[in-house]
Design a protein around this motif. Structure first.
Motif, PDB file in Angstrom:
ATOM      1  N   GLN A  14       0.263 -15.385 -16.766  1.00 56.80           N
ATOM      2  CA  GLN A  14       1.091 -15.603 -15.583  1.00 56.80           C
ATOM      3  C   GLN A  14       0.709 -14.558 -14.540  1.00 56.80           C
ATOM      4  OE1 GLN A  14       3.074 -18.110 -15.143  1.00 56.80           O
ATOM      5  NE2 GLN A  14       2.741 -18.882 -17.224  1.00 56.80           N
TER       6      GLN A  14
ATOM      7  N   SER B 111       5.990  -9.822  -8.686  1.00 56.96           N
ATOM      8  CA  SER B 111       6.780 -10.659  -9.587  1.00 56.96           C
ATOM      9  C   SER B 111       5.870 -11.629 -10.310  1.00 56.96           C
ATOM     10  CB  SER B 111       7.862 -11.430  -8.813  1.00 56.96           C
ATOM     11  OG  SER B 111       7.295 -12.484  -8.058  1.00 56.96           O
ATOM     12  N   SER B 112       6.313 -12.061 -11.483  1.00 52.17           N
ATOM     13  CA  SER B 112       5.610 -13.122 -12.186  1.00 52.17           C
ATOM     14  C   SER B 112       6.628 -13.957 -12.950  1.00 52.17           C
ATOM     15  CB  SER B 112       4.522 -12.582 -13.130  1.00 52.17           C
ATOM     16  OG  SER B 112       5.090 -11.857 -14.184  1.00 52.17           O
ATOM     17  N   LEU B 113       6.213 -15.175 -13.275  1.00 52.15           N
ATOM     18  CA  LEU B 113       7.125 -16.097 -13.951  1.00 52.15           C
ATOM     19  C   LEU B 113       7.658 -15.481 -15.235  1.00 52.15           C
ATOM     20  CD1 LEU B 113       8.283 -18.956 -13.799  1.00 52.15           C
ATOM     21  CD2 LEU B 113       6.320 -19.738 -15.138  1.00 52.15           C
ATOM     22  N   SER B 114       6.749 -14.856 -15.975  1.00 50.10           N
ATOM     23  CA  SER B 114       7.122 -14.218 -17.217  1.00 50.10           C
ATOM     24  C   SER B 114       6.089 -13.148 -17.512  1.00 50.10           C
ATOM     25  CB  SER B 114       7.135 -15.259 -18.349  1.00 50.10           C
ATOM     26  OG  SER B 114       7.183 -14.625 -19.605  1.00 50.10           O
TER      27      SER B 114
ATOM     28  N   MET C 246      10.387 -17.500  -5.978  1.00 50.18           N
ATOM     29  CA  MET C 246       9.698 -18.323  -6.970  1.00 50.18           C
ATOM     30  C   MET C 246      10.467 -18.435  -8.284  1.00 50.18           C
ATOM     31  SD  MET C 246       5.938 -16.761  -6.120  1.00 50.18           S
ATOM     32  CE  MET C 246       6.575 -15.132  -5.738  1.00 50.18           C
ATOM     33  N   ASN C 247      11.692 -17.928  -8.305  1.00 55.73           N
ATOM     34  CA  ASN C 247      12.508 -17.958  -9.521  1.00 55.73           C
ATOM     35  C   ASN C 247      11.824 -17.244 -10.690  1.00 55.73           C
ATOM     36  OD1 ASN C 247      15.007 -18.662 -10.699  1.00 55.73           O
ATOM     37  ND2 ASN C 247      14.076 -20.377 -11.786  1.00 55.73           N
ATOM     38  N   HIS C 248      11.124 -16.155 -10.369  1.00 57.94           N
ATOM     39  CA  HIS C 248      10.405 -15.397 -11.387  1.00 57.94           C
ATOM     40  C   HIS C 248      11.344 -14.519 -12.192  1.00 57.94           C
ATOM     41  CE1 HIS C 248       6.159 -15.671  -9.399  1.00 57.94           C
ATOM     42  NE2 HIS C 248       6.533 -16.779  -9.988  1.00 57.94           N
ATOM     43  N   GLU C 249      11.060 -14.428 -13.496  1.00 54.63           N
ATOM     44  CA  GLU C 249      11.844 -13.553 -14.373  1.00 54.63           C
ATOM     45  C   GLU C 249      11.482 -12.089 -14.178  1.00 54.63           C
ATOM     46  OE1 GLU C 249      12.596 -16.225 -18.424  1.00 54.63           O
ATOM     47  OE2 GLU C 249      11.258 -14.498 -18.457  1.00 54.63           O
TER      48      GLU C 249
ATOM     49  N   LYS D 237      18.420 -12.580  -9.682  1.00 56.52           N
ATOM     50  CA  LYS D 237      17.053 -12.833 -10.120  1.00 56.52           C
ATOM     51  C   LYS D 237      16.045 -12.603  -9.000  1.00 56.52           C
ATOM     52  CE  LYS D 237      14.843 -16.077 -13.255  1.00 56.52           C
ATOM     53  NZ  LYS D 237      14.977 -17.387 -13.926  1.00 56.52           N
TER      54      LYS D 237
ATOM     55  N   ASN E 144      14.297  -9.315 -16.561  1.00 52.16           N
ATOM     56  CA  ASN E 144      15.207 -10.365 -16.107  1.00 52.16           C
ATOM     57  C   ASN E 144      16.431  -9.698 -15.490  1.00 52.16           C
ATOM     58  OD1 ASN E 144      16.308 -12.976 -15.730  1.00 52.16           O
ATOM     59  ND2 ASN E 144      15.467 -13.649 -17.692  1.00 52.16           N
TER      60      ASN E 144
END
Lengths: 115, 115
Positions: A102, A93-96, A27-30, A71, A51
């Motif tokens: 989030q 994981s979460s986006l931010s 999910m391209n999570h940071e 990532k 990150n």
């Protein structure tokens, strides 16, 4: 399908034998994090990562290592496992993590038994 | 204090009844309060969440009540169903620094809804 994938799902091993539990998110999570879940103790955070190349200790980091070279991946390493690390482990994981709204997405868990 | 205290540890409710799970916190810097639901063999998943400037949030049969002055919040499950049987975690988010934050989980409540 958006998901957090942990491997292996189950592992029985012996004291002192190094092991790695992999965690990958698509999910391209940071933000990524590792928890252990034990009866009566809930979810306790082991390590987290804001990150790539940024990691920090959670509440119970002793005996664990992590790395965040890419990532999408956040492996949990037990250099010399001991029986008190027998537990159910979750990667999330979460986006931010800057904003609370989030949601954290969890994998389905890895059950580790250290004999 | 970076803790969220959750009670009860376990709860048995008859089908159609109301399930109530309570959480309390000390840190007034917490800025977001999600609830996660976990079924056996699965990772937790976000159920419902609330910001501290709102006293109540309802989504279907699930309601969060938030009492900022008492530093308490609770999850109410109306018309509880056997399919609601799961472990529920309250959580609290805090932000620190310019880009950092974390999510603190309560110890969980195992809910069993009897047919």
């Amino acid at each position: 399908e958006a998901q957090v994938t942990q491997n292996p799902r189950y592992l029985i091993t012996v004291t002192g034998k190094k092991l790695t539990v992999t965690c990958s998110q698509n999910m391209n999570h940071e933000y990524m994090s590792w928890y252990r879940q034990d009866p009566g103790l809930g979810l306790r955070q082991i390590y987290y990562s804001m990150n790539v190349e940024v990691t920090d200790k959670g509440d119970v980091p002793e005996g664990y290592k992590v790395s965040r070279k890419e990532k999408r991946n956040f492996p949990l390493i037990l250099e010399s496992p001991s029986p008190n690390q027998t537990s159910l482990y979750f990667c999330a994981s979460s986006l931010s993590i800057r904003s609370g709204n989030q949601p954290q997405h969890f994998g389905d868990g890895t059950r580790l038994s250290i004999l | 204090q970076q803790q969220v205290k959750q009670s009860p540890q376990s709860l048995i409710v008859q089908k159609g009844g109301i399930s109530i799970i309570n959480c309390a916190y000390e840190n007034t810097a917490f800025d977001y309060f999600p609830w996660y639901q976990q079924f056996p063999g699965k990772g937790p998943a976000l159920l419902i969440a609330i910001r501290p400037d709102v006293s109540e949030k309802k989504e279907g049969r699930f309601t969060i009540s938030f009492n900022k002055s008492a530093k308490q919040f609770s999850l109410h499950i109306m018309d509880s169903q056997p399919g609601d049987s799961a472990t529920y975690f309250c959580a609290a988010h805090y932000a620190h620094g310019g880009s950092q934050g974390n999510l603190i989980f309560g110890k969980g409540t195992k809910l069993s809804v009897k047919p």
